[in-house]
Design a protein around this motif. Structure first.
Motif, PDB file in Angstrom:
ATOM      1  N   LYS A  86       0.832  -1.206   0.000  1.00 29.70           N
ATOM      2  CA  LYS A  86       0.000   0.000   0.000  1.00 29.70           C
ATOM      3  C   LYS A  86       0.868   1.259   0.000  1.00 29.70           C
ATOM      4  O   LYS A  86       0.463   2.304  -0.512  1.00 29.70           O
ATOM      5  CB  LYS A  86      -0.937  -0.012   1.225  1.00 29.70           C
ATOM      6  CG  LYS A  86      -1.891   1.129   1.280  1.00 29.70           C
ATOM      7  CD  LYS A  86      -2.925   1.044   0.183  1.00 29.70           C
ATOM      8  CE  LYS A  86      -3.870   2.223   0.247  1.00 29.70           C
ATOM      9  NZ  LYS A  86      -4.408   2.583  -1.051  1.00 29.70           N
ATOM     10  N   SER A  87       2.095   1.143   0.523  1.00 30.84           N
ATOM     11  CA  SER A  87       3.005   2.298   0.537  1.00 30.84           C
ATOM     12  C   SER A  87       3.692   2.495  -0.815  1.00 30.84           C
ATOM     13  O   SER A  87       4.432   3.456  -0.997  1.00 30.84           O
ATOM     14  CB  SER A  87       4.053   2.148   1.639  1.00 30.84           C
ATOM     15  OG  SER A  87       5.028   1.191   1.292  1.00 30.84           O
ATOM     16  N   GLY A  88       3.469   1.569  -1.762  1.00 33.40           N
ATOM     17  CA  GLY A  88       4.018   1.718  -3.106  1.00 33.40           C
ATOM     18  C   GLY A  88       5.138   0.759  -3.451  1.00 33.40           C
ATOM     19  O   GLY A  88       5.686   0.821  -4.549  1.00 33.40           O
ATOM     20  N   HIS A  89       5.471  -0.155  -2.563  1.00 33.60           N
ATOM     21  CA  HIS A  89       6.592  -1.073  -2.785  1.00 33.60           C
ATOM     22  C   HIS A  89       6.120  -2.510  -2.965  1.00 33.60           C
ATOM     23  O   HIS A  89       5.352  -3.019  -2.143  1.00 33.60           O
ATOM     24  CB  HIS A  89       7.576  -0.976  -1.615  1.00 33.60           C
ATOM     25  CG  HIS A  89       8.232   0.355  -1.518  1.00 33.60           C
ATOM     26  ND1 HIS A  89       9.381   0.666  -2.203  1.00 33.60           N
ATOM     27  CD2 HIS A  89       7.879   1.482  -0.849  1.00 33.60           C
ATOM     28  CE1 HIS A  89       9.719   1.916  -1.948  1.00 33.60           C
ATOM     29  NE2 HIS A  89       8.817   2.439  -1.134  1.00 33.60           N
ATOM     30  N   ALA A  96       2.400  -3.710  -5.363  1.00 37.56           N
ATOM     31  CA  ALA A  96       1.790  -2.395  -5.207  1.00 37.56           C
ATOM     32  C   ALA A  96       0.921  -2.101  -6.429  1.00 37.56           C
ATOM     33  O   ALA A  96       1.257  -2.495  -7.546  1.00 37.56           O
ATOM     34  CB  ALA A  96       2.876  -1.332  -5.064  1.00 37.56           C
ATOM     35  N   THR A  97      -0.165  -1.386  -6.208  1.00 37.77           N
ATOM     36  CA  THR A  97      -0.990  -0.976  -7.345  1.00 37.77           C
ATOM     37  C   THR A  97      -0.242   0.103  -8.122  1.00 37.77           C
ATOM     38  O   THR A  97       0.661   0.768  -7.586  1.00 37.77           O
ATOM     39  CB  THR A  97      -2.341  -0.403  -6.868  1.00 37.77           C
ATOM     40  OG1 THR A  97      -2.098   0.792  -6.120  1.00 37.77           O
ATOM     41  CG2 THR A  97      -3.112  -1.417  -6.039  1.00 37.77           C
ATOM     42  N   LYS A 103       2.755   7.242  -6.789  1.00 37.70           N
ATOM     43  CA  LYS A 103       2.876   8.259  -5.745  1.00 37.70           C
ATOM     44  C   LYS A 103       4.310   8.368  -5.220  1.00 37.70           C
ATOM     45  O   LYS A 103       4.636   9.326  -4.527  1.00 37.70           O
ATOM     46  CB  LYS A 103       1.945   7.926  -4.577  1.00 37.70           C
ATOM     47  CG  LYS A 103       0.478   8.068  -4.896  1.00 37.70           C
ATOM     48  CD  LYS A 103      -0.362   7.673  -3.702  1.00 37.70           C
ATOM     49  CE  LYS A 103      -1.846   7.693  -4.035  1.00 37.70           C
ATOM     50  NZ  LYS A 103      -2.665   7.194  -2.913  1.00 37.70           N
ATOM     51  N   LEU A 104       5.165   7.388  -5.545  1.00 36.53           N
ATOM     52  CA  LEU A 104       6.545   7.409  -5.068  1.00 36.53           C
ATOM     53  C   LEU A 104       7.330   8.537  -5.714  1.00 36.53           C
ATOM     54  O   LEU A 104       7.071   8.924  -6.859  1.00 36.53           O
ATOM     55  CB  LEU A 104       7.247   6.085  -5.385  1.00 36.53           C
ATOM     56  CG  LEU A 104       6.725   4.838  -4.697  1.00 36.53           C
ATOM     57  CD1 LEU A 104       7.484   3.613  -5.200  1.00 36.53           C
ATOM     58  CD2 LEU A 104       6.839   4.959  -3.195  1.00 36.53           C
ATOM     59  N   ASP A 111      12.527  -0.850 -10.604  1.00 38.39           N
ATOM     60  CA  ASP A 111      12.146  -1.604 -11.794  1.00 38.39           C
ATOM     61  C   ASP A 111      11.051  -2.601 -11.416  1.00 38.39           C
ATOM     62  O   ASP A 111      11.293  -3.535 -10.644  1.00 38.39           O
ATOM     63  CB  ASP A 111      13.360  -2.338 -12.367  1.00 38.39           C
ATOM     64  CG  ASP A 111      13.042  -3.119 -13.620  1.00 38.39           C
ATOM     65  OD1 ASP A 111      12.030  -2.818 -14.286  1.00 38.39           O
ATOM     66  OD2 ASP A 111      13.816  -4.047 -13.945  1.00 38.39           O
ATOM     67  N   LYS A 112       9.855  -2.397 -11.937  1.00 42.82           N
ATOM     68  CA  LYS A 112       8.718  -3.276 -11.624  1.00 42.82           C
ATOM     69  C   LYS A 112       8.728  -4.563 -12.455  1.00 42.82           C
ATOM     70  O   LYS A 112       7.896  -5.417 -12.245  1.00 42.82           O
ATOM     71  CB  LYS A 112       7.396  -2.547 -11.811  1.00 42.82           C
ATOM     72  CG  LYS A 112       7.099  -1.626 -10.648  1.00 42.82           C
ATOM     73  CD  LYS A 112       5.726  -1.036 -10.690  1.00 42.82           C
ATOM     74  CE  LYS A 112       4.601  -1.972 -10.430  1.00 42.82           C
ATOM     75  NZ  LYS A 112       4.354  -2.377  -9.066  1.00 42.82           N
ATOM     76  N   GLY A 113       9.672  -4.703 -13.345  1.00 41.47           N
ATOM     77  CA  GLY A 113       9.718  -5.865 -14.228  1.00 41.47           C
ATOM     78  C   GLY A 113      10.069  -7.128 -13.623  1.00 41.47           C
ATOM     79  O   GLY A 113       9.792  -7.831 -12.831  1.00 41.47           O
TER      80      GLY A 113
END
Length: 113
Positions: A86-89, A96-97, A103-104, A111-113
């Motif tokens: 929920k904090s973005g990680h 994280a959505t 929002k980060l 890298d979200k890959g």
């Protein structure tokens, strides 16, 4: 004789089930958490501490993991994963959505890959 064996088996199963249900008040665990910098470290640890039952939370940037001590009678690792996501990680099991990730701060975008 058969009744005695059956009673012993039932007794043994009852004892083993109780042992499995016992929750540790100082359980140590590690979960993978994506991040880049000291800002990430503060955010990740703060998110973990929002979960009731988290006694210690230390994120290591070099290994991308969060070392935890939790009270399993009050929370679970999945509760911590959800709070951190929920904090973005991203965590090892909960991502994280896009909204939370966006929002980060720019230096925190891993890298979200």
């Amino acid at each position: 004789m058969k009744k005695l064996v059956l009673m012993m088996l039932v007794l043994f199963m009852g004892i083993s089930l109780q042992a499995q249900e016992k929750k540790n008040k100082n359980a140590k665990a590690e979960i993978e958490v994506k991040g880049n910098c000291d800002q990430c470290k503060k955010r990740i640890e703060k998110a973990a501490y929002t979960v009731k039952g988290v006694k210690s939370a230390v994120w290591h940037q070099d290994h991308q993991d969060l070392h935890l001590i939790i009270d399993e009678t009050k929370c679970s690792l999945d509760d911590v994963r959800a709070a951190v996501a929920k904090s973005g990680h991203d965590t090892d099991k909960v991502k994280a959505t896009e909204e939370d990730y966006n929002k980060l701060h720019s230096c925190c975008k891993y890298d979200k890959g």
